[in-house]
Design a protein around this motif. Structure first.
Motif, short mmCIF file in Angstrom:
data_model
loop_
_atom_site.label_atom_id
_atom_site.label_comp_id
_atom_site.label_asym_id
_atom_site.label_seq_id
_atom_site.Cartn_x
_atom_site.Cartn_y
_atom_site.Cartn_z
N LYS A 48 -32.81 20.47 2.14
CA LYS A 48 -33.98 19.64 1.84
C LYS A 48 -34.62 20.06 0.52
N GLN A 104 -35.05 17.85 -2.86
CA GLN A 104 -36.37 17.70 -3.46
C GLN A 104 -36.37 18.17 -4.91
N ARG A 151 -34.79 15.52 -7.02
CA ARG A 151 -35.67 14.36 -7.24
C ARG A 151 -36.75 14.67 -8.28
N THR A 177 -26.55 10.77 -4.95
CA THR A 177 -25.65 10.50 -3.81
C THR A 177 -24.51 11.52 -3.77
N ALA A 187 -25.88 14.73 -2.37
CA ALA A 187 -26.12 14.62 -0.93
C ALA A 187 -24.82 14.72 -0.15
N ASP A 237 -28.27 18.10 9.92
CA ASP A 237 -28.61 18.13 8.50
C ASP A 237 -27.66 17.24 7.70
N GLU A 257 -28.62 13.61 8.21
CA GLU A 257 -29.86 13.30 7.50
C GLU A 257 -29.62 13.16 5.99
N LEU A 258 -28.79 14.04 5.44
CA LEU A 258 -28.49 13.95 4.02
C LEU A 258 -27.81 12.64 3.67
N THR A 308 -27.69 9.71 5.54
CA THR A 308 -28.48 8.51 5.82
C THR A 308 -29.63 8.35 4.85
N SER A 309 -30.11 9.44 4.28
CA SER A 309 -31.21 9.33 3.31
C SER A 309 -30.78 8.59 2.06
N GLN A 310 -29.47 8.58 1.77
CA GLN A 310 -28.96 7.90 0.60
C GLN A 310 -28.49 6.47 0.88
N ARG A 330 -29.91 4.46 3.64
CA ARG A 330 -30.81 3.82 4.59
C ARG A 330 -31.06 2.37 4.19
#
Length: 317
Positions: free
Chosen positions: A213, A217, A220, A242, A245, A260, A263-264, A266-268, A270
């Motif tokens: 995470k 962050q 970003r 991407t 991730a 984890d 989550e990595l 699906t965050s890209q 979604r």
């Protein structure tokens, strides 16, 4: 050399720097507030070779430790080396040769990296990138230098680019300080490379890059700054996010951290079914390829170590 609680690895790391075929160097150990025996081990290293210096500072993170070392350094060139990584003996010599062969505006030379585990055993290697010249656009995809223990940089260019960003830590985004600095250098200068595996990058559970995470962050935060200045490269930065991730998701799966990994990924993707299906297909293919690589490694070189007498990671494919 930034060092935080590095007593178990720093001796071997410093030895890999002192054993360089290029001898005219100084090794500056910056103790970033260690609470283990780092100071004692460093004291023995200082006694053993006049090229080693030790500096203590209160804990402030890897960027502040690197910047302190840069401020202390006296050479025309600067190389950072994390206190658990290793250099092949000809690393600095080959990079300096590449500087001599390159055009005057070249500010940074990198080589290729092997992955090593806690025992120094080679577990894999980064892809043999051959990007050179004005590569800022390619650098937006990700850190082609790979490791903070890789680059050799002209000191004047490093200072002009702004050194390592210490604010990322306070903003909850420690991890991409080196990528940000290399982007700043690539904006202004040319980059060159040595097509040899000369760096052993230690991947250990609990390392900074294992905080998935925080790494995302950090990416970003850095990305937002550069997209604001280079909006035409926004898509390039998004593609790179991407890629990172997916890479971290594979590492999470290796560690059994399935939640984890999901989550990595699906965050890209979604809200984008096509992207989600493509990501899943890529992940399955990547896992298959990784399994095959591990089988080949176990069958051929399970005891291969990143040492001068073993050249399998040094020689380019």
């Amino acid at each position: 050399m930034p060092a935080f609680n590095a007593a178990s690895t720093i001796r071997e790391t410093v030895s890999s720097a002192l054993n360089q075929t290029y001898r005219n160097l100084e090794v500056i150990i910056v103790d970033d507030g260690s609470t283990d025996q780092t100071k004692g081990v460093a004291a023995l290293l200082v006694q053993g070779d006049p090229r080693v210096r030790y500096v203590y500072k209160d804990n402030g993170g890897v960027a502040s430790a690197r910047n302190r070392g840069i401020a202390e350094a006296q050479g025309e060139f600067v190389a950072t080396l994390d206190a658990d990584d290793l250099w092949y003996p000809t690393k600095l010599e080959r990079q300096l040769e590449r500087f001599e062969q390159s055009r005057p505006e070249t500010a940074l030379v990198y080589a290729w990296c092997c992955w090593i585990d806690d025992h120094g055993t080679i577990t894999g290697s980064a892809p043999p990138m051959r990007l050179e010249g004005s590569i800022f656009a390619q650098m937006c995809l990700g850190n082609v230098v790979i490791s903070g223990s890789n680059a050799l940089i002209r000191r004047e260019a490093l200072i002009a680019a702004g050194s390592f960003d210490e604010s990322l830590r306070s903003r909850g985004g420690q991890g991409c300080e080196d990528w940000k600095l290399y982007l700043q250098i690539a904006e202004r200068y040319a980059i060159a490379m040595v097509p040899e595996y000369l760096v052993g990058y230690r991947i250990s559970p609990g390392s900074m890059s294992d905080d998935f995470k925080q790494m995302m962050q950090s990416r970003r935060l850095v990305e937002a700054e550069f997209v604001a200045a280079h909006p035409a490269l926004a898509l390039q930065f998004a593609r790179g996010r991407t890629i990172l991730a997916r890479s971290l998701a594979l590492r999470a799966i290796d560690r059994g951290q399935i939640r984890d990994a999901i989550e990595l990924l699906t965050s890209q993707s979604r809200g984008r079914l096509t992207t989600g299906i493509a990501t899943l297909a890529w992940l399955l293919g990547g896992l298959t390829r990784r399994s095959l690589r591990w089988m080949r490694r176990d069958n051929s070189s399970a005891n291969n170590r990143f040492l001068p007498m073993r050249r399998s990671c040094h020689v380019a494919d």
